[in-house]
Design an enzyme around this catalytic site. Structure first.
Site, PDB file in Angstrom:
ATOM      1  N   HIS A 249      -4.846  -3.214   6.033  1.00  0.00           N
ATOM      2  CA  HIS A 249      -4.601  -3.521   4.617  1.00  0.00           C
ATOM      3  C   HIS A 249      -5.939  -3.914   3.997  1.00  0.00           C
ATOM      4  O   HIS A 249      -6.256  -5.095   3.847  1.00  0.00           O
ATOM      5  CB  HIS A 249      -3.570  -4.646   4.483  1.00  0.00           C
ATOM      6  CG  HIS A 249      -3.405  -5.112   3.065  1.00  0.00           C
ATOM      7  ND1 HIS A 249      -2.912  -4.292   2.077  1.00  0.00           N
ATOM      8  CD2 HIS A 249      -3.691  -6.278   2.464  1.00  0.00           C
ATOM      9  CE1 HIS A 249      -2.902  -4.955   0.935  1.00  0.00           C
ATOM     10  NE2 HIS A 249      -3.376  -6.162   1.141  1.00  0.00           N
TER      11      HIS A 249
ATOM     12  N   ASP B 161       0.841  -1.207   0.000  1.00  0.00           N
ATOM     13  CA  ASP B 161       0.000   0.000   0.000  1.00  0.00           C
ATOM     14  C   ASP B 161       0.875   1.256   0.000  1.00  0.00           C
ATOM     15  O   ASP B 161       0.598   2.219  -0.711  1.00  0.00           O
ATOM     16  CB  ASP B 161      -0.916  -0.021   1.224  1.00  0.00           C
ATOM     17  CG  ASP B 161      -1.586  -1.378   1.362  1.00  0.00           C
ATOM     18  OD1 ASP B 161      -2.256  -1.784   0.405  1.00  0.00           O
ATOM     19  OD2 ASP B 161      -1.390  -2.049   2.389  1.00  0.00           O
TER      20      ASP B 161
END
Ligand SMILES: NC(=O)C1=CN([C@@H]2O[C@H](COP(=O)(O)OP(=O)(O)OC[C@H]3O[C@@H](n4cnc5c(N)ncnc54)[C@H](O)[C@@H]3O)[C@@H](O)[C@H]2O)C=CC1
Ligand SMILES: O=C([O-])CC(=O)C(=O)O
Length: 329
Positions: free
Chosen positions: A190, A162
């Site tokens: 996440h 990410d």
């Protein structure tokens, strides 16, 4: 004098991330070009998975990597984690189109309870654990809770993909090189609720919000795009991200082991209660790494927009934790 080999356990070794990961670990990209490694690879106790693992091990052999000091292939977590100095817990069922990562929760929770217990019993006491298998934060929490004799800070979840996605999208928007960007933060889970926060970010020394000068783009395009990138990859490939996930796992472990030279990176780590995140929740935060340890960046100001975003992703993590409470006993 040559360094002694370290033991690196990788689960799901014959899967798509495993295939993109093992060769890079064996070539020294994760722990350094002077660090021999012994790979301890775990796959399911099924003929097909074990055969595939055998094939991966044959290919590793065929690379004649000078740093590959040994290999173990097994279906037993206690063999895979025996004296392991590093563990990359990748093996889990990935999601398909139309699924969220938390849909995998119950199915994958059992894996991380069993593996947490095995780590607890047989791994090196200073093992560094990275959980990649989804839902990664909660799986890391489950493994940590199942390994009470290991220090909690040894358990981390992967938010680095990410973080890297956030860097790349910002580089594209501003036309600046990725490596001119510092102090990126991705808070939380996440999952699409993650919060890429560029308030502290600089690009070639300039404040990112001022340089971008497009708050609507940041809020309405950038944040959701980074959060939903995994789904976009599944949509395009028909399979979830593998090479970029393996690359992020290498980045995460390399930085943890070898340091970041003061650079901020994002890691999912057990909360110490700071930033209003309850103790032990595995939450993406900015850290620097040095001497084999990570240290969270403290004292960042949290404004009202950020508080809302950070609480939203926290609430999802709390729900996930509640979902597995009964299993953890
Ligand atoms: N945290 C992150 O940023 C990312 C996480 N992921 C997650 O990583 C995981 C693996 O993804 P892929 O490699 O694409 O999946 P895959 O299905 O290609 O490979 C998974 C492998 O794990 C094995 N496996 C399943 N259960 C196991 C167990 N209990 N012990 C040992 N091995 C086991 C399977 O046999 C399979 O070979 C998935 O949960 C996926 O959602 C994927 C991309 C990014
Ligand atoms: O989206 C998925 O399921 C795989 C993943 O975690 C990602 O690519 O971020």
């Amino acid at each position: 004098m040559a360094k002694a080999p370290v033991r690196v356990a990788v689960t799901g070794a014959a899967g798509q991330i495993g295939y993109a990961l093992l060769f890079r670990i064996a070539s020294g990209e994760m722990l350094g070009k002077d660090q021999p490694v012994i790979l301890q690879m775990l796959e399911l106790p099924m003929e097909k998975a074990q055969q595939a693992l055998k094939g991966v091990m044959m290919e590793l052999e065929d690379c004649a990597f000078p740093l590959l000091a040994g290999m173990v292939g097994t279906d037993d977590p206690r063999v895979a984690f025996k004296d392991a100095d590093y563990a990359l817990l990748v093996g889990a069922r990935p999601r398909g189109p139309g699924m969220e990562r938390k849909d995998l929760l119950m199915e994958n929770a059992k894996i991380f309870i069993e593996q947490g217990k095995a780590l607890n019993d047989v791994a090196a006491r200073n093992i560094k654990v990275l959980v990649v298998g989804n839902p990664a934060n909660t799986n890391a929490y489950i493994a940590m809770k199942s390994a009470p004799s290991l220090p909690k800070e040894n358990f981390t979840a992967m938010l680095r993909l990410d973080h890297n996605r956030a860097l790349s999208q910002l580089a594209t928007k501003t036309g600046k090189p990725v490596d001119s960007i510092e102090k990126m933060v991705v808070w939380g889970n996440h999952s699409p609720t993650m919060y890429p926060d560029y308030r502290f970010t600089t690009i070639a020394g300039q404040a990112a919000p001022a340089l971008v000068n497009d708050e609507a783009w940041y809020k309405n395009e950038y944040i959701p795009k980074v959060g939903k990138r995994g789904a976009a990859i599944i949509e395009a490939r028909g399979l979830s991200s593998a090479a970029s996930a393996a690359n992020a796992a290498i980045d995460h472990m390399r930085d943890w082991a070898l340091g970041t030279n003061g650079k901020w990176v994002t890691m999912g780590i057990p909360s110490d209660g700071s930033y209003g995140i309850p103790q032990d929740v595995i939450y993406g935060v900015p850290v620097t790494c040095a001497n084999g340890k990570y240290e969270r960046i403290t004292g960042l100001e949290i404004d009202a927009f950020s508080r809302e975003k950070m609480d939203f992703t926290l609430n999802e993590l709390k729900e996930e934790q509640d979902g597995v409470k009964a299993l953890l006993g």
